[in-house]
Structure formats: C-alpha cells, structure tokens
Motif scaffolding. Structure first.
Motif, PDB file in Angstrom:
ATOM      1  N   HIS A  25       0.822  -1.208   0.000  1.00 61.31           N
ATOM      2  CA  HIS A  25       0.000   0.000   0.000  1.00 61.31           C
ATOM      3  C   HIS A  25       0.858   1.262   0.000  1.00 61.31           C
ATOM      4  O   HIS A  25       0.468   2.277  -0.563  1.00 61.31           O
ATOM      5  N   THR A  26       2.029   1.210   0.631  1.00 61.94           N
ATOM      6  CA  THR A  26       2.892   2.400   0.611  1.00 61.94           C
ATOM      7  C   THR A  26       3.560   2.575  -0.742  1.00 61.94           C
ATOM      8  O   THR A  26       3.814   3.706  -1.159  1.00 61.94           O
ATOM      9  N   PRO A  29      -0.354   2.707  -3.793  1.00 61.72           N
ATOM     10  CA  PRO A  29      -1.606   2.881  -3.048  1.00 61.72           C
ATOM     11  C   PRO A  29      -2.857   2.570  -3.868  1.00 61.72           C
ATOM     12  O   PRO A  29      -3.850   2.084  -3.330  1.00 61.72           O
ATOM     13  N   SER A  30      -2.811   2.818  -5.162  1.00 67.17           N
ATOM     14  CA  SER A  30      -4.010   2.592  -5.975  1.00 67.17           C
ATOM     15  C   SER A  30      -4.318   1.111  -6.130  1.00 67.17           C
ATOM     16  O   SER A  30      -5.462   0.743  -6.419  1.00 67.17           O
ATOM     17  N   ASP A  33      -6.398   0.405  -2.987  1.00 65.70           N
ATOM     18  CA  ASP A  33      -7.527   1.322  -2.816  1.00 65.70           C
ATOM     19  C   ASP A  33      -8.688   1.003  -3.739  1.00 65.70           C
ATOM     20  O   ASP A  33      -9.836   1.277  -3.412  1.00 65.70           O
ATOM     21  N   TRP A  45      -6.882  -4.468   2.062  1.00 68.69           N
ATOM     22  CA  TRP A  45      -6.850  -3.027   2.323  1.00 68.69           C
ATOM     23  C   TRP A  45      -6.959  -2.771   3.830  1.00 68.69           C
ATOM     24  O   TRP A  45      -6.266  -1.915   4.374  1.00 68.69           O
ATOM     25  N   ARG A  49      -4.312  -0.879   6.371  1.00 67.75           N
ATOM     26  CA  ARG A  49      -4.669   0.211   7.287  1.00 67.75           C
ATOM     27  C   ARG A  49      -4.271  -0.134   8.716  1.00 67.75           C
ATOM     28  O   ARG A  49      -3.819   0.732   9.471  1.00 67.75           O
ATOM     29  N   GLU A  52      -0.621   0.435   9.034  1.00 65.69           N
ATOM     30  CA  GLU A  52      -0.261   1.856   9.044  1.00 65.69           C
ATOM     31  C   GLU A  52      -0.583   2.502  10.384  1.00 65.69           C
ATOM     32  O   GLU A  52       0.203   3.283  10.917  1.00 65.69           O
TER      33      GLU A  52
END
Length: 72
Positions: A25-26, A29-30, A33, A45, A49, A52
């Motif tokens: 995700h870092t 990100p798309s 997402d 996803w 989160r 993070e």
C-alpha cells in the motif's frame, strides 16, 4: 503441520500478511484502494490500514515473533 492448526504459525502468517499489505500500500496505493469496497479483497486493504495505524505494535509483534523463532 498447517499454519491454521498451530497458533504460533497462524499469528506469524497474519503478521507477515499485515506487513506485506502495508508495504504494497505504501508503494502502490491505488492497487489496494481500488478494492476497498470489495468483500474478499477489501481484507487486504484493511490489513494495510491496520499496519499503518498500529505500526509500533505490529513492529513489536514482529520482533517478538522473530525472537520466538530464534529461541525454538
């Protein structure tokens, strides 16, 4: 033995999945997402989160798991 039947292995798989999803995700990100609202793929996803927002706790858990592996 399967990781589903051994609690320590199950925790290790979940931690690695959280760390992997956070890294993906870092970097892109798309990629995660777009599946945010999807039922099955939305779990990745959510793991990103979690990684993070709770990163100090996830890092501590990874260190403890590594020490556990070295000791056994």
């Amino acid at each position: 033995m399967s990781a589903l039947f051994n609690f320590s292995s199950l925790l290790q798989v979940i931690l690695l999945l959280i760390c992997s999803c956070t890294y993906v995700h870092t970097q892109w990100p798309s990629l995660l997402d777009r599946y945010k609202e999807h039922e099955a793929l939305g779990a990745f996803w959510k793991m990103a989160r979690l990684g993070e927002r709770a990163s100090p706790y996830v890092s501590l858990a990874c260190i403890l798991m590594a020490l556990n592996q070295f000791m056994s």
